[in-house]
Enzyme design. Sequence first.
Site, mmCIF file in Angstrom:
data_model
loop_
_atom_site.group_PDB
_atom_site.id
_atom_site.type_symbol
_atom_site.label_atom_id
_atom_site.label_comp_id
_atom_site.label_asym_id
_atom_site.label_seq_id
_atom_site.Cartn_x
_atom_site.Cartn_y
_atom_site.Cartn_z
ATOM 1 N N LYS A 175 0.827 -1.333 -0.017
ATOM 2 C CA LYS A 175 -0.023 0.024 -0.001
ATOM 3 C C LYS A 175 0.851 1.132 0.002
ATOM 4 O O LYS A 175 0.679 2.163 -0.911
ATOM 5 C CB LYS A 175 -1.040 -0.054 1.240
ATOM 6 N N GLN B 105 -4.298 -1.688 9.658
ATOM 7 C CA GLN B 105 -4.266 -3.003 8.932
ATOM 8 C C GLN B 105 -4.906 -3.937 9.933
ATOM 9 O O GLN B 105 -4.500 -4.054 11.206
ATOM 10 C CB GLN B 105 -2.658 -3.220 8.543
ATOM 11 N N ASP C 68 -10.829 2.869 4.533
ATOM 12 C CA ASP C 68 -11.018 1.317 4.268
ATOM 13 C C ASP C 68 -12.563 1.219 4.166
ATOM 14 O O ASP C 68 -13.217 0.185 3.914
ATOM 15 C CB ASP C 68 -10.500 0.761 5.420
#
Length: 293
Positions: free
Chosen positions: A52, A96, A119
């Site tokens: 990412k 994450q 997200d």
Amino acid sequence: MIVLDGKIASAAVKEEIKQQTAKLLASGKRAPHLAAVLVGNNGASETYVASKVKNCEEVGIRSTLIRLDADVQEAVLLDTIASLNADAGVDGILVQLPLPKQISEQKVIEAIDPLKDVDGFHPGSAGKLVQGLPTFIPATPYGIMLMLEHFNIETTGKHAVVIGRSNIVGRPMSILLSSNLKRGNCTVTLCHSHTPNLTELCLQADIIVAALGRPEFVKAEMVKDGAVIIDVGITRVEDATAKKGFRIKGDVAYAEVAGKASAITPVPGGVGLMTIAGLLKNTLQAYVSREQL
Ligand SMILES: NC(=O)c1ccc[n+]([C@@H]2O[C@H](COP(=O)([O-])OP(=O)(O)OC[C@H]3O[C@@H](n4cnc5c(N)ncnc54)[C@H](OP(=O)(O)O)[C@@H]3O)[C@@H](O)[C@H]2O)c1
């Protein structure tokens, strides 16, 4: 049969983002900024976050990686999120997953400012998605929608079977495909581990999205001729002959299913790359909304 190549589709999305960020910088504006939080050192999470960060760099998005120890207290992580929420220079925050056991993932998801929720896991973002309101779409389903668009896959009037109902993949995917969108308007069947007649349902599907995390679960005998197959699965399967000691397997038995499908995503090189493209799009969107551009 078309291979829905994530390298090709994600490169196109990334090029578009790169041009937009270059324009922003040329006009004297700051770059969009993603803050990624990684707790502990789970191998797969390390790989995802590194990818990412690298992809952000490639398209002109600034990124900051914050690392916390695996035994960090939940309160410390929540404080970190609170500072990122308050930081006017941060547009998007991602933590994450999965997180270590002492930390409530739900609390962490809900602690992120919905305006920075790139997200798309916050219940507020999920609620807006259900109601068809503008919001951050979770990166994997968003990436799949971008892939369907890139390869011009017709969805209107089709029967889509989504296998898996998680909040990050299956459920939002089912909502998007059933929504009144250019790449939506499907009749959707959402399947899970209590679905008794999965094979029967899959055989009726024009589009199958496999997101259950069971390597090579979808076999040729479950697939109708000409179906579009989207394989979300990523499972590390031990393999002593592989350099890293494992191989990545999707949820679809690619070799046999490809012979029946009209289009299929490979694993690796399919949905995973599109997930990153979705995250980058969300980060740019967060920046644009916050800067009121
Ligand atoms: N490519 C990417 O970028 C990307 C991104 C995210 C995830 N993934 C991968 O996608 C897969 C799914 O991830 P996830 O986070 O959604 O997983 P998850 O939270 O474990 O959810 C799995 C879902 O599949 C269902 N399921 C499990 N076994 C089943 C079976 N035999 N028949 C029918 N349904 C079954 C479960 O049903 P119940 O609800 O009844 O338990 C659950 O809804 C994993 O391999 C993950 O690594 C890939």
